[in-house]
Enzyme design. Sequence first.
Site, PDB file in Angstrom:
ATOM      1  N   GLY A 363      24.836  43.474  39.537  1.00 37.73           N
ATOM      2  CA  GLY A 363      26.195  43.145  39.129  1.00 37.73           C
ATOM      3  C   GLY A 363      26.455  43.121  37.645  1.00 37.73           C
ATOM      4  O   GLY A 363      27.523  42.673  37.222  1.00 37.73           O
ATOM      5  N   VAL A 364      25.513  43.617  36.815  1.00 41.96           N
ATOM      6  CA  VAL A 364      25.740  43.601  35.372  1.00 41.96           C
ATOM      7  C   VAL A 364      26.299  44.923  34.866  1.00 41.96           C
ATOM      8  O   VAL A 364      26.532  45.068  33.658  1.00 41.96           O
ATOM      9  CB  VAL A 364      24.451  43.240  34.608  1.00 41.96           C
ATOM     10  CG1 VAL A 364      23.995  41.835  34.941  1.00 41.96           C
ATOM     11  CG2 VAL A 364      23.340  44.243  34.928  1.00 41.96           C
ATOM     12  N   LYS A 366      25.029  48.289  35.677  1.00 42.34           N
ATOM     13  CA  LYS A 366      24.087  49.382  35.453  1.00 42.34           C
ATOM     14  C   LYS A 366      24.572  50.684  36.087  1.00 42.34           C
ATOM     15  O   LYS A 366      24.572  51.739  35.454  1.00 42.34           O
ATOM     16  CB  LYS A 366      22.709  49.011  36.008  1.00 42.34           C
ATOM     17  CG  LYS A 366      22.113  47.747  35.435  1.00 42.34           C
ATOM     18  CD  LYS A 366      20.708  47.493  35.942  1.00 42.34           C
ATOM     19  CE  LYS A 366      20.665  47.346  37.460  1.00 42.34           C
ATOM     20  NZ  LYS A 366      21.417  46.168  37.926  1.00 42.34           N
ATOM     21  N   SER A 685       4.259  32.389  34.347  1.00 45.61           N
ATOM     22  CA  SER A 685       5.071  31.624  33.408  1.00 45.61           C
ATOM     23  C   SER A 685       5.359  30.206  33.864  1.00 45.61           C
ATOM     24  O   SER A 685       5.983  29.438  33.131  1.00 45.61           O
ATOM     25  CB  SER A 685       6.405  32.348  33.150  1.00 45.61           C
ATOM     26  OG  SER A 685       7.141  32.459  34.346  1.00 45.61           O
ATOM     27  N   LYS A 728      16.209  33.598  31.044  1.00 49.55           N
ATOM     28  CA  LYS A 728      15.817  32.213  31.314  1.00 49.55           C
ATOM     29  C   LYS A 728      16.658  31.232  30.511  1.00 49.55           C
ATOM     30  O   LYS A 728      17.073  30.184  31.032  1.00 49.55           O
ATOM     31  CB  LYS A 728      14.333  32.037  30.997  1.00 49.55           C
ATOM     32  CG  LYS A 728      13.412  32.807  31.937  1.00 49.55           C
ATOM     33  CD  LYS A 728      11.960  32.641  31.575  1.00 49.55           C
ATOM     34  CE  LYS A 728      11.058  33.393  32.559  1.00 49.55           C
ATOM     35  NZ  LYS A 728       9.623  33.266  32.223  1.00 49.55           N
TER      36      LYS A 728
END
Length: 794
Positions: A363-364, A366, A685, A728
């Site tokens: 949804g960005v 691309k 991480s 993040k």
Amino acid sequence: MASTAVETLPVLPLPDGVVLPEMVVTVAIQSKEAAEVVSAAADGRLLLVPRIDGRFASTGVIASIVDRDTRNRQLPTVTVRAEGRARVGTGVVGSTPVLWVQAEPVVDPEPDAEIDTLAANYRAAASTLLDKVGGRQFAGALREIDTASALADTVGYWPDLSLERRVELLETIDVGDRLRVATSWVKEALAGIEVQERIQQEVTDDLEKGQREAILRRQLAAIRSELGEGDADVIGDYRTKLDALTELGTENPDAALPEATLEAIEREIDRLERTGNESMEANWIRTWLDTVFELPFGDRATERLDLTEAREILDADHTGLDDVKDRLVEHLAVRKLRADRGVENEPGDRRRGVILALVGPPGVGKTSLGESVARSLNRSFVRLALGGIRDEAEIRGHRRTYVGARPGRLVRALTEAGSMNPVILLDEVDKVSGGWQGDPSAALLEVLDPAQNHSFRDHYLEFELDLSDIVFIATANVLDTIPGPLLDRMELITIDGYTESEKAAIATDHLLPRLIRRNGLTEDEVTFTPEAITSIAATYTREAGVRRLERLLDKAIRKSATTIASRPADQADEPITIGPDDLRDLLGRPIPSEEVENRIDRPGIATGLAVTGAGGDVLFVETALVDGEGDPILTGQLGDVMKESASIVRSIVASQAERLDVSVPASKRLHVHFPAGAVPKDGPSAGVTMTTALVSLLSDRPVRADVAMTGEVTLQGRVLPIGGVKQKVLAAHRAGITTVILPEANGADLEDVPAEVRETVTVHLASHIDQVLDWALEPAPQSPTTTEGASLAA
């Protein structure tokens, strides 16, 4: 027709044949039912009825058994003589499973003048047919038949007569009608033989074995002439198209086809000419030639080299994404300089297309960016959806030896684009997976390698294609599933999630105008206040992209359209303004948000940060002590890397327990849980977060509710860098967290974080776990008998 008394006879079905009167045939008894029928024929008389398409014929023949052969117990036979036709009547119930029916024998009428004429016509036609096929001895036997009914039945002996026609002959009771049908079939067979003889006469002169292929082509031409079909000059058309491809090099040397390609095409045209158009191989060759000539050889879109105009188009279509826009403008600048300075066509110089990989959550923008890139470059656009592809042939094509072979998707994309330099979007390249048919991602290695794709070879075409001038744009949600060699061939551009202000800007500039038009409204009829758009982005969405935001705006606009369409005519022009107070009625309840401080309600719980396929997310780590002994319990659908991180954390705390002033009771087991157990989690991480949660549990010091952290930890307590810093930090900002702890080596990545987020989030850079614990844990409770806290010096 006259008839005699009705007889009750057992029925012997004939599934694959027809017995006509006067025939003597041997019938194999292949089933138990057939054996019972033969046994039931006490007086040796039975009714033979053909079965076709699951039904019994309406007419059968009464037959007498003249011989039984039971020597072969596996396949006994009976010899029967057919006496005459009989109409099949109703069934009769017997004492055995055998079907008994009432059979009405048919007696042929006395001949008259009309029947005699029909019989003479049939006899003449049948005699001619037998003479044509070399059956003169049978023609003599035909003259000895004296009854019209038996004469008409002789057509049933013709070997080319189908089962359906034999049944039709049996069911035709009237002798005159039967003679007419038999005569028409004989004349039809005569016509076919005469056509064959005429064709053979036209094409056969002194046949020789070496001229077989030429004779077959002449036969085909004669057949087409007989059918009235024109004989198009297919070979001539192909050679004309080949000449046009050969002339491309004279008009534009840059568009000239390699000699090997032209020779391959000419070789196939020669094969087609030698093969002829009737064989299966000819169809394969024609399909191959049609596919080749559909390729847009020599057609290249004129590229727009105006850098300012191209940047304006990109900015108008998308908000943000500056890295992608800058890279495309750089590509245009290089192409412009090469064209202006005459280095475009230097010997040995090859064009270099752009190969970009856009990686980010759904949804960005691309996928939609590919169309904007094509429009800014003035090139055609083709989208290849690679999600779920498992067959290597989808990329490289099938080899021509397979039935149904076709070229790969890249070749078909060039045909669809109509040019040799389109923009090809390789959508969802991270969803490609290998199988027993091959690994499609391995086939993409040559396609996306600038040093090799000028000589891409499709298995179906079997000659080289130049793909070096194509702009390839690959999209992916995550990098983990993309093979390293394939990722190394692409320029990686990460598109992280949007902030609330960026979502609001995208909604205002792009989403709302498109959605209003889609719903049949105008911008004057429905307006959103800036506060309403900001409220939707902040309280109704949690995703990194804008797809949910688009669906919510569409829902509000649809409800507004319903209101406008339901108004009286005199109120239809009144505009609708949507503010924050209207959102509850239009969109329902906002997404319930559980505050982080409500989750961090006791020692042993810490807030971490992670990157998933949907963008950045907040991750909670919970620890507890349970009865029992043994290794720690790890739950939450964890991957191998995260399980190893948990083992490292346990070793760190155990090795430094005395210095940290903590200890694990001997009769207790440690349980580490990651909520949202249905979501797979993996990666190193979370090491810092698990260490903090474990120390918090053992020291009885809660973790600060406003702190989130991420980072990999070593056995010595060092904090190592991780990826996805921007996503993040954005996730922490959306969750209302004000302090984020990152590895010190990721300090340079903070430049990618929007300034508005950096102003509201305090970032600590840690190089050792001691620093993380100092920043994350609440102060130790004060008591007269304890010191202020354990020293955590390295």
